[in-house]
Scaffold this motif. Structure first.
Motif, PDB file in Angstrom:
ATOM      1  N   PRO A   1       0.832  -1.211   0.000  1.00  0.00           N
ATOM      2  CA  PRO A   1       0.000   0.000   0.000  1.00  0.00           C
ATOM      3  C   PRO A   1       0.868   1.264   0.000  1.00  0.00           C
ATOM      4  N   ASP A   2       0.332   2.339  -0.562  1.00  0.00           N
ATOM      5  CA  ASP A   2       1.084   3.586  -0.663  1.00  0.00           C
ATOM      6  C   ASP A   2       1.617   4.058   0.687  1.00  0.00           C
ATOM      7  N   ALA A   3       0.807   3.938   1.737  1.00  0.00           N
ATOM      8  CA  ALA A   3       1.245   4.405   3.054  1.00  0.00           C
ATOM      9  C   ALA A   3       2.464   3.635   3.531  1.00  0.00           C
ATOM     10  N   ARG A   4       2.491   2.319   3.291  1.00  0.00           N
ATOM     11  CA  ARG A   4       3.653   1.512   3.676  1.00  0.00           C
ATOM     12  C   ARG A   4       4.878   1.906   2.865  1.00  0.00           C
TER      13      ARG A   4
ATOM     14  N   GLU B   1       5.551   4.841   1.449  1.00  0.00           N
ATOM     15  CA  GLU B   1       6.061   6.161   1.845  1.00  0.00           C
ATOM     16  C   GLU B   1       6.730   6.113   3.215  1.00  0.00           C
ATOM     17  N   GLU B   2       6.174   5.325   4.118  1.00  0.00           N
ATOM     18  CA  GLU B   2       6.794   5.191   5.445  1.00  0.00           C
ATOM     19  C   GLU B   2       8.174   4.565   5.320  1.00  0.00           C
TER      20      GLU B   2
ATOM     21  N   ARG C   1      10.191   5.797  -6.563  1.00  0.00           N
ATOM     22  CA  ARG C   1       8.776   6.053  -6.850  1.00  0.00           C
ATOM     23  C   ARG C   1       8.486   5.917  -8.348  1.00  0.00           C
TER      24      ARG C   1
END
Length: 260
Positions: free
Chosen positions: A151-154, A156-157, A178
Motif C-alpha cells: 500500500p502507498d502508506a507503507r 512512503e513510510e 517512486r
C-alpha cells in the motif's frame, strides 16, 4: 533494549553476516564489519557459537562458516515454513524456457532473500543474485516488485526511513524508486535495468499469499542484450503467469514464510 534482547540481536546479526559469506566463509574482522559490531564482541560470540556447532572454522583458514547444527534446526523448521518444494519446478521451468538464470526470493521484513537459483542454457550469466543474497526492498527487481505491491502508506513510510542511495547509488534515490514503482504497477512486473551492476538486468513478478500480500518473487536475470524492448514483455508475461499459478499453490498450502 534490555541485555538479553541485545545479546540475541548481536547473535542474529553475527550469524546473518556469516551467512552472507557462504560458502567460502569470512574472517572475524569481515563479519564484525558486516554485522556493525566491535571485533572483540563478534570474536566472543562466534567462539561461543562454535561450541554448540552453530558456526565452525574452515579447516586451514581463519574463516567462519555456518555450522551443522543450523542445518539440523533448519530441517526441523522446514516442516512449517519451507516453500521451496512447490517453487523449485517453477524456477526450473523458467530457466529452461528462457535460457536465463531464474530465482525465487522471499520477503523477510524489509528485505528480500534469495532461496532458489536455477541457471538456464545461455552461457553468460549475471551473478548479482545467489542463494542467501539479501537486498533491501526497492533494490533488485525482486525487491522492487514486492515494494510496488505494498500500500502507498507503507511505501512512503519505508522510503522516509530507508537511505538506499547511500549504499546503492543515486539511481536509488526516493524519487527514482517512486518512478520505478509507478512503472511496475503499470506493467505488473518490475525491471531492473542494470541499476545494481551495470549490464546486469533483471525482471521480476510478485507471488502473493492467500491474503493478497506480496510475500515472494520470481525473477529472471541476465546480460543487457538479452533483455531487449521486444523481449521484455514476453518475459514479463511468462513471469506473471507462473507467479499467479504459484500464488494459488502457496495460498492453498497456507504458506507463511515472509513477514509483513
Amino acid at each position: 533494549m534490555n541485555a538479553p534482547q541485545d545479546l540475541v540481536g548481536r547473535i542474529y546479526r553475527s550469524l546473518r553476516a556469516v551467512a552472507g559469506h557462504e560458502p567460502a566463509g569470512a574472517t572475524t574482522t569481515a563479519i564484525a564489519r558486516d554485522a556493525g559490531l566491535p571485533r572483540p564482541t563478534v570474536h566472543r560470540l562466534l567462539t561461543s557459537l562454535q561450541g554448540v556447532a552453530l558456526v565452525e572454522r574452515v579447516a586451514g583458514t581463519d574463516n567462519w562458516v555456518l555450522g551443522p547444527e543450523l542445518y539440523l534446526l533448519g530441517v526441523a523448521a522446514a516442516r512449517r515454513y519451507d516453500v521451496t518444494e512447490p517453487a523449485m519446478p517453477v524456477v526450473r521451468r523458467l530457466a529452461l524456457a528462457t535460457g536465463e538464470s531464474a530465482f525465487f526470493s522471499a520477503r523477510r521484513g524489509e528485505e528480500t532473500v534469495c532461496l532458489i537459483r536455477e541457471d538456464g542454457a545461455f552461457p553468460i550469466r549475471s551473478h548479482v543474485l545467489y542463494e542467501g543474497a539479501r537486498f533491501p526492498l526497492g533494490v533488485v527487481s525482486a525487491g522492487m516488485v514486492i515494494l510496488a505491491h505494498l500500500p502507498d502508506a507503507r511505501v512512503e513510510e519505508y522510503l522516509a526511513r530507508a537511505d538506499l542511495a547511500a549504499e546503492y547509488g543515486p539511481q536509488h534515490e526516493a524519487a527514482e524508486i517512486r518512478r520505478h514503482i509507478a512503472q511496475t504497477r503499470r506493467y505488473g512486473y518490475a525491471v531492473n535495468p542494470g541499476l545494481v551492476v551495470e549490464g546486469s538486468w533483471g525482471i521480476a513478478a510478485a507471488v502473493f499469499d492467500g491474503a493478497g500480500t506480496p510475500r515472494w518473487a520470481l525473477t529472471l536475470t541476465g546480460v543487457e542484450h538479452r533483455f531487449t524492448a521486444e523481449r521484455l514483455p514476453q518475459l514479463g508475461e511468462l513471469l506473471l503467469r507462473e507467479a499467479h499459478a504459484l500464488s494459488e499453490t502457496l495460498a492453498g498450502r497456507g504458506a507463511a514464510v515472509g513477514r509483513g
